[in-house]
Each structure stands twice: as C-alpha cells, then as structure tokens.
Design an enzyme around this catalytic site. Structure first.
Site, PDB file in Angstrom:
ATOM      1  N   ARG A   6      73.708  74.214  32.235  1.00  0.00           N
ATOM      2  CA  ARG A   6      73.546  73.421  33.309  1.00  0.00           C
ATOM      3  C   ARG A   6      74.076  72.655  33.902  1.00  0.00           C
ATOM      4  NH1 ARG A   6      68.133  77.438  33.431  1.00  0.00           N
ATOM      5  NH2 ARG A   6      68.551  79.163  32.695  1.00  0.00           N
TER       6      ARG A   6
ATOM      7  N   ARG B 176      73.444  81.475  32.307  1.00  0.00           N
ATOM      8  CA  ARG B 176      72.521  82.181  29.917  1.00  0.00           C
ATOM      9  C   ARG B 176      73.742  82.819  29.940  1.00  0.00           C
ATOM     10  NH1 ARG B 176      67.209  83.273  31.636  1.00  0.00           N
ATOM     11  NH2 ARG B 176      66.305  82.829  33.374  1.00  0.00           N
TER      12      ARG B 176
ATOM     13  N   SER C 136      62.644  71.141  30.365  1.00  0.00           N
ATOM     14  CA  SER C 136      61.402  71.009  30.654  1.00  0.00           C
ATOM     15  C   SER C 136      60.764  70.391  29.534  1.00  0.00           C
ATOM     16  CB  SER C 136      61.163  72.476  30.272  1.00  0.00           C
ATOM     17  OG  SER C 136      59.826  72.506  30.114  1.00  0.00           O
TER      18      SER C 136
ATOM     19  N   GLU D 278      67.087  74.682  35.961  1.00  0.00           N
ATOM     20  CA  GLU D 278      66.733  74.020  35.385  1.00  0.00           C
ATOM     21  C   GLU D 278      67.629  73.174  33.922  1.00  0.00           C
ATOM     22  OE1 GLU D 278      63.646  74.959  31.521  1.00  0.00           O
ATOM     23  OE2 GLU D 278      63.389  76.276  33.207  1.00  0.00           O
TER      24      GLU D 278
ATOM     25  N   ARG E 244      69.800  81.912  20.940  1.00  0.00           N
ATOM     26  CA  ARG E 244      68.932  82.900  22.050  1.00  0.00           C
ATOM     27  C   ARG E 244      69.100  84.340  22.758  1.00  0.00           C
ATOM     28  NH1 ARG E 244      65.644  78.958  25.381  1.00  0.00           N
ATOM     29  NH2 ARG E 244      65.467  76.748  23.824  1.00  0.00           N
TER      30      ARG E 244
END
Length: 453
Positions: free
Chosen positions: A420, A306, A381, A378, A291
C-alpha cells in the site's frame, strides 16, 4: 475469567465478540468438579492399598477392627453388599477381606481412568475457548461497533491538486510495465502479481529505506527471522487457534507461513525471563507475509491492495508495564515519520473497541492518501497488547535483581506495510505524461533513477 467474570463480560460486549462466557464458566466448574472427584478417588485408592498391606503383613485385633471400619467407609457407595456385611459385624476371613479390597482397588482404578479421560476432554475444550478470548480493551479506547466509529486524531499533508485526472496504480503499473498482473495469476492464481524492473527496484528501495531509518535514527535492532514457524509461535502471538482458516499451513511438518513478522518476533523471547535493565527491547524486521485473504465478491478486486503475499517492515517492542503506553506513542511517531519523509499525506485514527485486532488493548491506524484509487489506505496499525501475548508465550522479566519475575508488555506496528505504501507513492508522484517521480528520500536507494518511465 473466574474471579472477575463481569469485567470480561463487559469487555466482550464492547468488542462485539460472540464468545460464550457462560459456556466457559460452565466448563471451568465441570473441570474443577471432575478434578475433585478424581483426587478423592485417588485418596481412597491410597487408603485401600495401605489396608491391603496392613492385613497381609500382620496386625492386632485392634488394627483389623480399625481397618475394617475404614474399608466400610470407603466402599459405602460402591460395594453395598460388603458395606452391609461389615456393618452387621460379619466375621470376614483375612483372605476374603484381602480379595474384596483388591477388587475394590481395581474398580476404583477404572473410575479414576474414566474421570481422567473426561477431565482431559474438558480441559482441552476449556483451553481452546480461553485461547479464543480477545484482549480486554484499555479504558481509554473509544467504544464502537466497527470502523465507522473510529476517530480521526490528526492529519498531515494536503492531497495534491492535479492538473489532470490522476490514474490508479493498476493503470500506471501496466502502462509502465512495472506490474504484471497476468503473469502473477499464471504463476499462483488470483490475488498474486509480479513486479518488474523499476517496480521491483522501487519496492526494494522502500524496504531498505524503512529499515535504515528505524535502525539508524529510531533506535531499533534489526532481526531477520524465519518466514515459517511452529504452531506454538502463532498461539503465543494470538493468531491460533482463532485465525487458523486465514493462515497457510504445512500439515506434514506442522509448520506455518508467517502472516506478519509480529509472530516470530513475539516468540524471540518465548519461555524466557529477561534480566534487570534489559527492557525496553526494540526490534525491526522485514518479512514477506502470507494470508488467505477472504473478501466479499467484487471488493478490492483491482490492483495490488489486497493479496495473499505481501512485504512488510514490522516494529516491535518488549517493555515494562509502566512505560508501555509512552512507548506506543513513540512507535506511532516512528511509523508516521516514514510517511512524512516520503511526502505522503496521511491521517491517524484511534480505533474503537469493535475494530481493534484480537490481541490489542489499544490501537492507532495510519492511513495514506491514494489519489488515483480515491481512498485512504491503511499502512500501519500500532497496537499495545499489555501482557496478553506475554502470558500466552510465557515471557517475563525481573524489574531488579532478586525480584519476582513479572510478565512483560508487548507492542507491535507496521513501519510500514507494502504494497500500500507502493500504491501511494505511484499515485501521489505520478505526472501528466504517465511517468512517476521518485520521492527524494528514496533517491539514494534507486541507483541513479529519478523517474520511473
């Protein structure tokens, strides 16, 4: 969109989406008008062709009179001179009438071509806007503007009280020689890093542990999919056209690097009708994810939180509509189980309308505690997408033999996302001397290594 615009308008308002529904409805009206005009001209052209054939092949006076009246009606708005001559009862020779009809046919063809070009342009703009409309939130989703309005549903585990000041993972990683930031930047630029030695081993152990847990105990079938896909796969999953700027694209062959395994797994059954008794289908897949992270200057610049490339184990379900929400709870529980077995304190959040993903109708986030970074991260999700993706990817099923095909419902969730999880493990299992204890669940995957030092 056309039949219940108020429903969609309210849904967009809840999401805080700036889509112009009025523009969309205007384009839809223009498209239908152009289509009607084009079809009317095609009907007139067919009539003209028949009349030319009638005149050329022989006729009675009565046929010719009917033909002239039909011609007069067709040319009423386009050939005023011919219309008035026919209305005045002027006698036209067969050759003259035939020539007039042929000319009128050619003119009508030009008009049809112009209308078709306008129709193609309008349909292209309309379809692009339609593909940019997010999913409609489920009625149970809390209404809110952004992540500050998300609701914490439950927590598990207590953050450990360290007898020393816990260090962040970037300090731990560098001091142990398991994360190399400098060489990651040298190889690929900012937001890249290199894992070394026991750091690489720990990452691989986490991936294998999660895959084995989901396939061996949670009932998922593992699939290993390509990391590069065609554009239509990203349209089907909801990533294109809206998020094109965040994706890596090979323009020469029109192929895209996957931002998540959700993309290829969604499209495993694209353009298929699944047979009775097939559902639910539960898949788990590991992929690297790519990404183009676009972040505010100075935000999350330290560490590996990130990056433009990261690993993830993805859970995915194809279900019928009646069982979908129950399957969402099961998926969430499966993702939580990973956190519990790793001994990572976590919390579950119900996302509000303004913070849900584009394709989601209902979502829960799982966040793990990172004591060195002093924040919740996070790692999953879990989302219910209804028939949103199935409609775009044309995935259907038959509830029973001979029944009319219906759209499947889809769900996706991380089970879990790296790095993470790696961050949380490093920071929660750190010891005063700077070493890292390996979580018990990972010991079978670490080749006898119990402490990273």
């Amino acid at each position: 969109v056309r039949e219940s615009p108020d429903v969609l308008r309210q849904a967009l308002e809840k999401r805080g989406d700036d889509n112009s529904l009025d523009k969309l409805l205007g384009l839809d009206e223009s498209r239908r008008k152009l289509l009607q005009e084009s079809e009317a001209l095609r009907a007139a052209l067919n009539q003209l062709s028949k009349l030319v054939g009638l005149i050329k092949t022989g006729h009675t006076d009565e046929d010719l009179a009917r033909g002239k009246e039909a011609v007069r009606e067709i040319v009423k708005d386009s050939n005023r001179a011919l219309y008035e001559r026919l209305g005045a009862g002027v006698v036209l020779a067969i050759a003259e009438l035939t020539e007039a009809l042929v000319e009128e046919s050619a003119e009508t063809n030009k008009k049809i071509k112009a209308l078709d070009e306008g129709l193609k342009s309008t349909e292209g703009e309309l379809n692009d806007l339609l593909l940019r409309i997010p999913n409609i939130p489920h009625h149970s989703v809390p209404v809110g503007r952004d992540e500050s309005d998300n609701q914490v549903l439950r927590t598990w585990g207590e953050p450990e009280e360290f007898s020393f000041t816990p260090r962040p993972h970037w300090e731990l990683g560098e001091s142990l020689g398991i994360i190399d930031f400098e060489r990651g930047v040298k190889l690929s630029g900012t937001r890249f890093y290199v894992l070394r030695g026991q750091g690489s081993h720990l990452q691989r152990a986490l991936i294998n542990f999660m895959l084995d847990l989901h396939t061996g105990e949670h009932g998922y079938t593992e699939v290993y999919t390509p990391f590069i896909v065609r554009g239509e796969c990203l349209v089907g999953s909801g990533n294109l056209p809206k998020f094109a700027d965040n994706l890596y694209h090979d323009a020469e062959e029109d192929l895209w690097l996957v931002p998540t395994a959700e993309v290829p797994v969604t499209n495993l059954h694209r353009d298929e009708i699944l047979g009775p008794g097939t559902l639910p289908l539960n898949y788990v897949a590991y992929t690297a994810c790519f990404r183009r992270e676009k972040m505010a200057a100075g935000k999350d610049t330290r560490g590996i939180k990130r990056g433009h490339q990261f690993d993830k184990v993805e859970l995915y379900k194809f279900t019928g509509p009646d069982t979908a929400l129950g399957e969402l709870e099961t998926m969430l529980s499966d993702a939580e189980d990973v956190c519990r077995r790793l001994g990572l304190p976590y919390r579950v959040l119900a996302l509000c309308t303004g913070d849900m993903g584009f394709a989601a109708a209902k979502s829960f986030d799982i966040e793990v505690w990172a004591p060195g970074s002093d924040e919740w991260l996070e790692v999953s999700s879990c989302s219910y997408c209804g028939d949103f993706q199935a409609r775009r990817a044309r995935i259907r099923y038959r509830p029973e033999p001979g029944a009319k095909p219906q759209l499947v419902h889809t769900l996706n969730g991380s089970g879990l996302a790296l790095p993470r999880v790696l961050i949380s493990v490093l920071e929660n299992y750190q010891r005063a001397d700077g070493t890292i204890a390996v979580p018990e669940a990972l010991l079978p995957y670490m080749g006898g290594i119990e402490v990273i030092e």
